[in-house]
Design a protein around this motif. Structure first.
Motif, PDB file in Angstrom:
ATOM      1  N   GLY A   1       5.080   4.180   5.512  1.00 28.01           N
ATOM      2  CA  GLY A   1       5.411   4.717   4.189  1.00 28.01           C
ATOM      3  C   GLY A   1       4.223   5.018   3.297  1.00 28.01           C
ATOM      4  N   VAL A   2       3.019   4.933   3.830  1.00 26.82           N
ATOM      5  CA  VAL A   2       1.815   5.213   3.040  1.00 26.82           C
ATOM      6  C   VAL A   2       1.600   6.724   2.978  1.00 26.82           C
ATOM      7  CG1 VAL A   2      -0.686   4.896   2.876  1.00 26.82           C
ATOM      8  CG2 VAL A   2       0.761   3.028   3.705  1.00 26.82           C
ATOM      9  N   THR A   3       1.358   7.228   1.784  1.00 23.54           N
ATOM     10  CA  THR A   3       1.039   8.637   1.594  1.00 23.54           C
ATOM     11  C   THR A   3      -0.471   8.797   1.696  1.00 23.54           C
ATOM     12  OG1 THR A   3       2.933   8.926   0.124  1.00 23.54           O
ATOM     13  CG2 THR A   3       1.189  10.587   0.000  1.00 23.54           C
ATOM     14  N   ILE A   4      -0.915   9.649   2.611  1.00 23.76           N
ATOM     15  CA  ILE A   4      -2.337   9.905   2.770  1.00 23.76           C
ATOM     16  C   ILE A   4      -2.681  11.103   1.891  1.00 23.76           C
ATOM     17  CG2 ILE A   4      -4.218  10.416   4.382  1.00 23.76           C
ATOM     18  CD1 ILE A   4      -2.753   7.764   4.997  1.00 23.76           C
ATOM     19  N   ILE A   5      -3.621  10.893   0.980  1.00 26.90           N
ATOM     20  CA  ILE A   5      -4.046  11.953   0.065  1.00 26.90           C
ATOM     21  C   ILE A   5      -5.468  12.328   0.437  1.00 26.90           C
ATOM     22  CG2 ILE A   5      -4.509  12.558  -2.340  1.00 26.90           C
ATOM     23  CD1 ILE A   5      -2.445  10.338  -3.070  1.00 26.90           C
ATOM     24  N   TYR A   6      -5.626  13.587   0.822  1.00 27.58           N
ATOM     25  CA  TYR A   6      -6.956  14.058   1.202  1.00 27.58           C
ATOM     26  C   TYR A   6      -7.622  14.680  -0.017  1.00 27.58           C
ATOM     27  CZ  TYR A   6      -5.638  13.202   5.986  1.00 27.58           C
ATOM     28  OH  TYR A   6      -5.250  12.592   7.149  1.00 27.58           O
ATOM     29  N   VAL A   7      -8.844  14.247  -0.277  1.00 29.99           N
ATOM     30  CA  VAL A   7      -9.628  14.744  -1.407  1.00 29.99           C
ATOM     31  C   VAL A   7     -10.864  15.441  -0.874  1.00 29.99           C
ATOM     32  CG1 VAL A   7      -8.787  12.962  -2.994  1.00 29.99           C
ATOM     33  CG2 VAL A   7     -10.838  12.541  -1.684  1.00 29.99           C
ATOM     34  N   GLU A   8     -11.388  16.328  -1.670  1.00 28.98           N
ATOM     35  CA  GLU A   8     -12.636  17.005  -1.311  1.00 28.98           C
ATOM     36  C   GLU A   8     -13.791  16.058  -1.589  1.00 28.98           C
ATOM     37  OE1 GLU A   8     -12.710  19.992   0.141  1.00 28.98           O
ATOM     38  OE2 GLU A   8     -10.504  19.890   0.041  1.00 28.98           O
ATOM     39  N   GLU A   9     -14.894  16.252  -0.880  1.00 33.73           N
ATOM     40  CA  GLU A   9     -16.048  15.372  -1.060  1.00 33.73           C
ATOM     41  C   GLU A   9     -16.554  15.389  -2.501  1.00 33.73           C
ATOM     42  OE1 GLU A   9     -19.082  15.300   2.056  1.00 33.73           O
ATOM     43  OE2 GLU A   9     -17.707  16.547   3.233  1.00 33.73           O
ATOM     44  N   ASP A  10     -16.436  16.508  -3.180  1.00 36.51           N
ATOM     45  CA  ASP A  10     -16.891  16.625  -4.564  1.00 36.51           C
ATOM     46  C   ASP A  10     -16.053  15.797  -5.521  1.00 36.51           C
ATOM     47  OD1 ASP A  10     -18.724  18.376  -3.571  1.00 36.51           O
ATOM     48  OD2 ASP A  10     -17.710  20.182  -4.278  1.00 36.51           O
ATOM     49  N   ASP A  11     -14.798  15.473  -5.124  1.00 37.55           N
ATOM     50  CA  ASP A  11     -13.897  14.715  -5.991  1.00 37.55           C
ATOM     51  C   ASP A  11     -14.240  13.234  -6.030  1.00 37.55           C
ATOM     52  OD1 ASP A  11     -12.585  17.045  -6.414  1.00 37.55           O
ATOM     53  OD2 ASP A  11     -10.844  16.570  -5.160  1.00 37.55           O
TER      54      ASP A  11
ATOM     55  N   LEU B   1       0.861  -1.183   0.000  1.00 38.46           N
ATOM     56  CA  LEU B   1       0.000   0.000   0.000  1.00 38.46           C
ATOM     57  C   LEU B   1       0.895   1.229   0.000  1.00 38.46           C
ATOM     58  CD1 LEU B   1      -2.931   1.079   0.233  1.00 38.46           C
ATOM     59  CD2 LEU B   1      -2.629   1.049   2.710  1.00 38.46           C
ATOM     60  N   ASP B   2       0.791   2.001  -1.094  1.00 38.55           N
ATOM     61  CA  ASP B   2       1.625   3.206  -1.229  1.00 38.55           C
ATOM     62  C   ASP B   2       0.862   4.466  -0.893  1.00 38.55           C
ATOM     63  OD1 ASP B   2       3.854   1.742  -2.171  1.00 38.55           O
ATOM     64  OD2 ASP B   2       3.005   1.715  -4.184  1.00 38.55           O
ATOM     65  N   GLU B   3      -0.412   4.503  -1.304  1.00 33.86           N
ATOM     66  CA  GLU B   3      -1.233   5.703  -1.128  1.00 33.86           C
ATOM     67  C   GLU B   3      -2.625   5.320  -0.645  1.00 33.86           C
ATOM     68  OE1 GLU B   3       0.515   8.444  -4.763  1.00 33.86           O
ATOM     69  OE2 GLU B   3      -1.429   7.501  -4.993  1.00 33.86           O
ATOM     70  N   LEU B   4      -3.231   6.239   0.078  1.00 34.40           N
ATOM     71  CA  LEU B   4      -4.601   6.047   0.540  1.00 34.40           C
ATOM     72  C   LEU B   4      -5.323   7.378   0.388  1.00 34.40           C
ATOM     73  CD1 LEU B   4      -6.718   4.222   1.921  1.00 34.40           C
ATOM     74  CD2 LEU B   4      -5.856   5.080   4.108  1.00 34.40           C
ATOM     75  N   GLU B   5      -6.406   7.382  -0.376  1.00 37.64           N
ATOM     76  CA  GLU B   5      -7.203   8.592  -0.546  1.00 37.64           C
ATOM     77  C   GLU B   5      -8.333   8.613   0.467  1.00 37.64           C
ATOM     78  OE1 GLU B   5      -8.646   9.194  -4.505  1.00 37.64           O
ATOM     79  OE2 GLU B   5      -6.637   9.461  -5.320  1.00 37.64           O
ATOM     80  N   LEU B   6      -8.466   9.746   1.159  1.00 41.32           N
ATOM     81  CA  LEU B   6      -9.509   9.904   2.171  1.00 41.32           C
ATOM     82  C   LEU B   6     -10.170  11.258   2.025  1.00 41.32           C
ATOM     83  CD1 LEU B   6      -7.714   8.762   5.443  1.00 41.32           C
ATOM     84  CD2 LEU B   6      -9.436   7.513   4.180  1.00 41.32           C
ATOM     85  N   VAL B   7     -11.441  11.298   2.350  1.00 45.60           N
ATOM     86  CA  VAL B   7     -12.134  12.576   2.489  1.00 45.60           C
ATOM     87  C   VAL B   7     -11.838  13.039   3.909  1.00 45.60           C
ATOM     88  CG1 VAL B   7     -14.371  13.743   2.506  1.00 45.60           C
ATOM     89  CG2 VAL B   7     -13.924  11.923   0.840  1.00 45.60           C
ATOM     90  N   ARG B   8     -11.195  14.205   4.026  1.00 46.05           N
ATOM     91  CA  ARG B   8     -10.736  14.665   5.343  1.00 46.05           C
ATOM     92  C   ARG B   8     -11.873  14.702   6.363  1.00 46.05           C
ATOM     93  NH1 ARG B   8      -6.126  17.166   6.876  1.00 46.05           N
ATOM     94  NH2 ARG B   8      -5.561  17.688   4.742  1.00 46.05           N
ATOM     95  N   SER B   9     -13.053  15.161   5.954  1.00 44.99           N
ATOM     96  CA  SER B   9     -14.161  15.296   6.906  1.00 44.99           C
ATOM     97  C   SER B   9     -14.690  13.945   7.385  1.00 44.99           C
ATOM     98  CB  SER B   9     -15.293  16.112   6.292  1.00 44.99           C
ATOM     99  OG  SER B   9     -15.817  15.455   5.151  1.00 44.99           O
ATOM    100  N   LEU B  10     -14.448  12.888   6.623  1.00 46.55           N
ATOM    101  CA  LEU B  10     -14.917  11.558   7.003  1.00 46.55           C
ATOM    102  C   LEU B  10     -13.845  10.739   7.708  1.00 46.55           C
ATOM    103  CD1 LEU B  10     -16.887  10.532   3.790  1.00 46.55           C
ATOM    104  CD2 LEU B  10     -17.782  11.531   5.896  1.00 46.55           C
TER     105      LEU B  10
END
Length: 70
Positions: free
Chosen positions: A59-69, A30-39
């Motif tokens: 070593g996982v990069t946490i990528i925060y996305v907006e809910e609209d994304d 697991l290299d990256e994990l996309e999360l909605v910050r508010s959730l």
């Protein structure tokens, strides 16, 4: 909280998917994990914060996305 404590807490609360993420990160699968910050990842704020810290330490990069994304 140590990684083992986080894993134990995830098992105790039967949060299998989050536990699998940690285990995948440990194995380097697991290299990256996309999360909605508010959730976040988990409803329990402390456990969420600690689990994300463990993932980042593995070593996982946490990528925060907006809910609209989503």
């Amino acid at each position: 909280m140590t990684k083992d404590e986080v894993k134990s807490k995830l098992k105790e609360k039967q949060l299998q998917e989050a536990l699998e993420l940690v285990e995948d990160a440990e194995k380097g699968h697991l290299d990256e994990l996309e999360l909605v910050r508010s959730l976040g990842l988990l409803a329990d704020e402390e456990l969420n914060r600690e689990t994300l810290a463990v993932l980042e330490n593995e070593g996982v990069t946490i990528i925060y996305v907006e809910e609209d994304d989503e």
